[in-house]
Structure formats: C-alpha cells, structure tokens
Design an enzyme around this catalytic site. Structure first.
Site, PDB file in Angstrom:
ATOM      1  N   GLY A  69       0.809  -1.213   0.000  1.00 37.64           N
ATOM      2  CA  GLY A  69       0.000   0.000   0.000  1.00 37.64           C
ATOM      3  C   GLY A  69       0.836   1.253   0.000  1.00 37.64           C
ATOM      4  N   ALA A  72      -0.385   9.234   1.468  1.00 38.60           N
ATOM      5  CA  ALA A  72       0.301  10.519   1.572  1.00 38.60           C
ATOM      6  C   ALA A  72       1.447  10.463   2.569  1.00 38.60           C
ATOM      7  CB  ALA A  72      -0.703  11.600   1.983  1.00 38.60           C
ATOM      8  N   GLN A  73       1.314   9.607   3.603  1.00 43.67           N
ATOM      9  CA  GLN A  73       2.317   9.581   4.658  1.00 43.67           C
ATOM     10  C   GLN A  73       3.473   8.634   4.383  1.00 43.67           C
ATOM     11  OE1 GLN A  73       1.872  11.840   7.107  1.00 43.67           O
ATOM     12  NE2 GLN A  73       0.068  12.361   5.901  1.00 43.67           N
ATOM     13  N   GLY A  74       3.294   7.690   3.455  1.00 43.27           N
ATOM     14  CA  GLY A  74       4.388   6.782   3.207  1.00 43.27           C
ATOM     15  C   GLY A  74       3.979   5.580   2.386  1.00 43.27           C
ATOM     16  N   ASP A 187      -8.843  10.794  11.578  1.00 38.18           N
ATOM     17  CA  ASP A 187      -8.837  10.270  10.212  1.00 38.18           C
ATOM     18  C   ASP A 187      -9.292   8.815  10.220  1.00 38.18           C
ATOM     19  OD1 ASP A 187      -8.615  10.386   7.479  1.00 38.18           O
ATOM     20  OD2 ASP A 187      -6.459  10.019   7.438  1.00 38.18           O
TER      21      ASP A 187
END
Length: 401
Positions: A69, A72-74, A187
C-alpha cells in the site's frame, strides 16, 4: 488481496473466537529474496530492495519485502522478520524532511505510536534508519504488526450482527484508549483499520494530536477524509474528541449499506448530502456557526431528512429472524445517536460502549485498560526548524538501536 479472498465461514461461530472464518493468503513466509540469512550478523547491516519506484534500504533481519500500500504519509510493504519469526509491515515515511509540516507530522506519528499500548491500536515494533548520524539522516522506517486485510475489504462482504457489532466494539475500545491519552484520531476510515482472521481489529495511521480551532467554511483544513468528516469540521467550528464518534457512525453505516454513506464530491457537497439525509440542524446549532456559514446553511431549503428506519431498512441486514430484527433495531438506534449533526447531542464513547448493540462484548480490561501517558500537546505549538525536527526524530529512532 481482493474482497473475494476474504471469506467468512459459519456465521454461528463467535467472532470473538475467530473470524478465522476469514481466509488470508499468507504466501511463502520463508522466501528471503535469495539472500542467505546469517543470524549471527550484526543488525546494523542493511540491504536495498527496489519496490516499484521506491528503494527500501532495510535491516537484513527483514526479508521477502512486498509492497502492500501507499498513501500521503508513506509507502508500506510486508516482510518476514527472521529474528522474530513473524510477518511485519514496514512503512517508509515519504520525504519527512521536505518541509517543517512533514517533519512535525513524522515526529508526532513516532511519538504517538510509542505512547499507546492497546490491543485495538497498531503497535510499533521497531524503527530504524540506514543513516548513522544526524547530518546524513534522511530516511525513516517504522515496523509494525502485519494484518493482511483492511476493513475496506471486509466491508464489501455481508456481515452478520455478531461480526459487525464486535468490529464496532473494538473500534470504540481503540478510540477510547487514544482519547485517554488526549489523542483525537481525526482520520478514522475503513482503510485505516486492519482486521485479522481472528476478527481482531486494530486502528492504524493515527496522525495528529488534539488541536482545536475554527476555520473558514470555504477553506476547511484537511483533517478527516471527506466521507467520514464530522459536520463541525466541515462547517469550520471548533471540535473535540467526538468527531471520532461521527466517523465510527459513518463506517458502521457503510458496513450495513455496503456503500459510502455520505459520498460528497467536495466539502460543500458533503454537507448538502448530510443535511439531505439527516435534516436541517436545529436553530441552537445554527446559532453557534460563524455568520457567513450560518447564512449559507439557512439559505438552503429546509430538509426534513430521513429516519434511521428509512436509511437502514431491514433488508440491509442479513438476519431476518425476530431476534435479528431486534438487533437491527438496536443497530439503527446506535446509529441515530452517533450520526448526530450537533456534537453537543452526539453520544459519547462511554455511552456507545454501553449501548445494547455493543455491550454484549463488554470486558472491563478491554474497555478500561491501563491508560497511556498523556501526549504532550506543547509540541504542537513549537515552530522548530527542519534540522531541529530532524534531531528530535533521530533521537526517537535511536531508542530502538
């Protein structure tokens, strides 16, 4: 993994014992990419693996890397930890030092993951970097428990009341633990929750620590993924912990309907869909809005909204027996208390855990386990340079060496 690969067997089997009714394709855990593993080697040894457009430089203890996967964060891959003899997930943070905002977010994520300890919140097993000094420090890797399916895959399968209520119960337990540390997840969404074949749910990617404030209606800051975003965030109001309750309600509604509950194209469309579904909010709620937002809301045609019976009729539920219909009624009642536009009237975490649809699973040690240390919110107020954030993050990562 496709939703079809996540299979449920006997619905009479207790999900607390197993959703081993869920089948997971484990793959070959012992494949080590052809690299010989010497358990006597020093853990500081690294090797490189190309995963698509990204290079992972990881400790030799982690083998058989496969991408699972990206966000946006990694970027996340699964791997086999030859030292611990188990599968893990490794997340490479995306450009954590490109700017101060990303650096602060990276520090916050590591700090929060080290802070919490609950069976319904993903745990941080390790953190490392291939760089051995702050001057060269550029890459951050976080090692976590691996779960083979996220909730967005499970949602696509018809869920009976036992499994659905047990999954919601676990969400609430995990969120309660985060709130006890002063952490609002902000989130919550199906892709940020993972499920094991034993029906164990864990919350992951909990990002920002609690902040409050007001924003412009037309420039609402990104906090929660739009479909699961509470009205008070959409409308630029101050918010508190129960924004997470709204998100849980949206997820539960999606589990029942098999489709996103409020699929807005943008945040204004999102609000319009919510209001059309649940009705125009009360005058008391509207009076607490900023003037320009209140004028927008009151300029819209009055919406009566729909009852929970209309939004979630019996046909959406698997069990049509008298007992099943009673539980469907309980599910709708819980939704009617979570999906409340006015946060002052919305059910609390503790109240939700005691609700008849949920409390059949209630266990004191799960609901009220040892509280984590409180998160130090003063870090959110600091405006440090990238180099200062880098030093703080490097220090955190070195705790694992």
């Amino acid at each position: 993994m496709t939703p079809q690969e996540v299979l449920f067997t006997s619905p009479s089997q207790s999900p607390k014992k197993a959703l081993s009714n869920v089948y997971f394709n484990n793959g070959n855990a012992n494949n080590n990419n052809g690299k010989p593993i010497n358990s006597d080697k020093n853990n500081s040894r690294f090797y490189e693996v190309e995963l698509g457009d990204t290079t992972f430089t990881v400790l030799e203890r982690y083998q058989d890397l496969r991408p699972i996967g990206a966000g946006a964060q990694g970027i996340v891959c699964k791997a086999f930890d030859v030292e611990a003899s188990r599968k893990v997930a490794i997340k490479k943070l995306s450009g954590p030092f490109r700017n101060r905002t990303l650096a602060k977010r990276a520090y916050r994520e590591i700090k929060l993951m080290r802070l919490v300890s609950h069976e319904n919140v993903i745990g941080l097993l390790n953190a490392f970097t291939p760089q051995n000094n702050v001057a060269d420090f550029d890459d951050v890797y976080l090692v976590m428990e691996l779960r083979e399916a996220d909730l967005s895959q499970v949602i696509k399968i018809d869920l009976d009341h036992d499994r659905m209520s047990f999954l919601i119960y676990q969400m609430l337990c995990g969120v309660k633990h985060l709130h006890s540390a002063g952490i609002i997840h902000r989130d919550l969404k199906p892709s940020n929750m993972v499920v094991s074949r034993e029906c164990k749910l864990k919350i992951l990617d909990f990002g920002l620590a609690r902040t409050t404030g007001k924003g412009s209606f037309l420039m609402t800051p990104y906090v929660v993924t739009r479909y699961y975003r509470a009205p008070e965030i959409i409308l630029g109001m101050g918010y508190k912990e129960n924004v997470d309750i709204w998100s849980v309600g949206c997820i539960m509604g999606e589990m029942i309907r098999g489709a996103v509950l409020f699929p807005g194209r943008d945040h204004i469309d999102q609000w319009d869909i919510i209001m059309a579904s649940l009705g125009t909010p009360s005058e008391d709620f509207r009076a607490r809005l900023e003037d320009n937002v209140r004028m927008y809301v009151e300029a819209k045609e009055f919406q009566k909204g729909y009852s929970m019976d209309e939004l979630f009729p019996d046909g959406f539920f698997l069990d049509q027996s008298p007992e099943g219909r009673q539980r469907s009624s309980h599910a709708r009642d819980l939704l009617s208390k979570m999906l409340v536009i006015d946060p002052e009237q919305r059910i609390s975490i503790d109240e939700a855990l005691l609700h008849p649809y949920i409390n059949i699973w209630y266990e004191e040690e799960e609901v009220n386990g040892p509280a984590p240390k409180r998160y130090d919110h003063s870090i959110d107020e600091q405006e440090l340079s990238i180099d200062e954030w880098k030093q703080l993050i490097f220090k955190e990562v070195m705790q694992y060496h």
